[in-house]
Design a protein around this motif. Sequence first.
Motif, short mmCIF file in Angstrom:
data_model
loop_
_atom_site.label_atom_id
_atom_site.label_comp_id
_atom_site.label_asym_id
_atom_site.label_seq_id
_atom_site.Cartn_x
_atom_site.Cartn_y
_atom_site.Cartn_z
N UNK A 1 -12.66 -7.73 35.81
CA UNK A 1 -12.13 -6.43 36.90
C UNK A 1 -11.00 -5.19 36.42
N UNK A 2 -10.65 -5.42 35.06
CA UNK A 2 -9.41 -4.77 34.57
C UNK A 2 -10.97 -3.76 33.50
N UNK A 3 -10.09 -2.31 33.53
CA UNK A 3 -10.59 -1.64 32.61
C UNK A 3 -11.23 -2.20 32.02
N UNK A 4 -11.87 -1.18 31.37
CA UNK A 4 -11.87 -1.92 29.50
C UNK A 4 -11.45 -1.05 29.56
N UNK A 5 -10.41 -1.96 28.20
CA UNK A 5 -9.83 -0.57 27.09
C UNK A 5 -9.71 -0.38 25.84
N UNK A 6 -9.74 0.62 24.73
CA UNK A 6 -9.94 0.95 23.34
C UNK A 6 -10.03 0.31 22.59
N UNK A 7 -10.87 -0.47 21.78
CA UNK A 7 -10.28 -1.25 21.06
C UNK A 7 -9.53 -0.14 19.55
N UNK A 8 -8.48 -0.39 19.34
CA UNK A 8 -8.05 0.76 17.75
C UNK A 8 -7.94 -0.09 16.23
N UNK A 9 -8.98 0.92 15.73
CA UNK A 9 -8.83 0.49 14.29
C UNK A 9 -7.10 0.81 13.72
N UNK A 10 -7.45 -0.65 12.73
CA UNK A 10 -6.15 -0.52 12.06
C UNK A 10 -5.49 -0.67 10.75
N UNK A 11 -6.66 0.19 9.46
CA UNK A 11 -7.02 -0.84 8.22
C UNK A 11 -5.98 -1.00 7.59
N UNK A 12 -5.82 -2.09 6.74
CA UNK A 12 -4.85 -2.01 5.85
C UNK A 12 -4.93 -2.10 4.86
N UNK A 13 -5.00 -2.16 3.88
CA UNK A 13 -5.23 -2.06 2.24
C UNK A 13 -5.38 -2.99 1.18
N UNK A 14 -5.99 -4.33 1.27
CA UNK A 14 -4.80 -5.36 0.04
C UNK A 14 -4.73 -5.15 -1.38
N UNK A 15 -3.91 -5.22 -1.46
CA UNK A 15 -3.67 -4.98 -3.05
C UNK A 15 -4.47 -5.59 -4.14
N UNK A 16 -4.79 -5.93 -4.73
CA UNK A 16 -5.18 -7.01 -5.85
C UNK A 16 -4.13 -7.87 -6.32
N UNK A 17 -4.53 -9.40 -6.11
CA UNK A 17 -3.37 -10.30 -6.30
C UNK A 17 -2.50 -9.86 -5.20
N UNK A 18 -2.31 -9.69 -4.03
CA UNK A 18 -1.23 -9.83 -2.83
C UNK A 18 -0.50 -10.94 -2.91
N UNK A 19 0.21 -10.32 -2.99
CA UNK A 19 1.84 -11.37 -2.69
C UNK A 19 2.16 -11.63 -1.75
N UNK A 20 3.22 -12.62 -1.45
CA UNK A 20 3.67 -13.24 -0.13
C UNK A 20 4.44 -12.12 0.21
N UNK A 21 5.29 -11.11 -0.16
CA UNK A 21 5.94 -10.60 0.48
C UNK A 21 4.88 -9.51 1.22
N UNK A 22 3.57 -8.98 0.76
CA UNK A 22 2.63 -8.06 1.40
C UNK A 22 2.06 -8.71 2.52
N UNK A 23 1.44 -10.14 2.81
CA UNK A 23 1.07 -10.85 3.57
C UNK A 23 2.12 -11.03 5.11
N UNK A 24 3.68 -11.38 4.21
CA UNK A 24 4.20 -11.47 5.54
C UNK A 24 4.49 -9.92 5.90
N UNK A 25 4.78 -9.13 5.73
CA UNK A 25 4.23 -8.00 6.26
C UNK A 25 3.48 -8.02 7.01
N UNK A 26 2.28 -7.75 6.85
CA UNK A 26 1.09 -7.93 7.38
C UNK A 26 1.12 -8.99 8.69
N UNK A 27 1.93 -10.37 9.23
CA UNK A 27 2.07 -11.40 9.41
C UNK A 27 3.08 -10.54 10.31
N UNK A 28 4.24 -9.94 10.27
CA UNK A 28 5.75 -9.63 11.07
C UNK A 28 4.44 -8.21 12.30
#
Length: 252
Positions: free
Chosen positions: A16-43
Motif C-alpha cells: 500500500x506504500x508508494x513505490x520508490x524509485x530505484x537509484x543506480x550506483x555504478x561502481x567500477x571494479x579494478x582488475x585484481x581488486x584488493x581487499x581494501x576496495x572490496x571492504x570499502x564497497x561493503x562499508x
Amino acid sequence: MWLDTPVHQATGLQGFAPEQQLRLLPVVSQPGAGSVELEMLWQLCSALQRLSYPPVVLDGTAQESERAPGLLHLLDGLPWPGGADAAPGAALAVVPAARGLARLAHAPHAGQAALPLIAGLFRSYSVAVLYAGAELLAPLLRASRSVPLVMTGPGAQGMVASYRQLKHLALHAGLPRCTVASIRPPQVQTPGRQTAEALDTLQRSALSHLGLQLHTTAIAAGRVQDIQRLALQLLENACTMDPAPTLSDQSH
C-alpha cells in the motif's frame, strides 16, 4: 547463494506504500581488486543501509551457477526470494551478476533496455549497486545520467589504471561525470598533499583529454565520517531508474 531477505510483520503493508524509485550506483571494479576496495564497497553499502537506503549489489565479478543463482536466473524468471514485496533486512543482498549483466550489455539498445529491467526486478530496494569492470558497465550506462564511482589508491598509486577506466567510460558510455575516491588503507600514511596533487592531475587530464568532469575525494578506510560523506555524495548524484511494466501491469 541468495542472501537472507527476511519477511517482517509489516511486509503485507508495503504493497500500500508508494513505490520508490530505484537509484543506480555504478561502481567500477579494478582488475585484481584488493581487499581494501572490496571492504570499502561493503562499508559504503552498510552506510547506505544506515541512511535508510537499503542496497542490492549486482556483482558483475561473480559468475552465476546452479549452486549460486543470480541475475541471469532472475532474468529467466526465477522469483526473487520472498517475492517482489519482500522487505530488505539487515543482511546485505548480493547477487552474482556477471552473466546476466553480459546478456543485458549485448542486447539491442542495451542501456535503455537494461536499466528498466533491473529496476523492475528489485523494486523493494532503494539503491542498485552495479559492481563491474568498465568494459561491462559502459554499454549498460549509455544514455543514462549515472555518475560511476572509481576507487583508487592513495597518492599516485593506481591513477594510471583509473584514467584508463575513465577513458573507456567516456568513449563508450558518453558519460559527462564520474566520481573518483582515493582510498587510504589503514596503517598507510600518505601525505595529504601528495594525494591531492595526484587527484588534481587526474581531474585536469580527464577534463582536457576526455571532456569528463570528475568529482574527487580522499577517504580514509574505516573512518565512518568519510564513508558516510561519500555515501551521501553518491546518493545526491545517483540517477533513478523507472521500472519496466510487469506482465500484471500490462494486463490492466
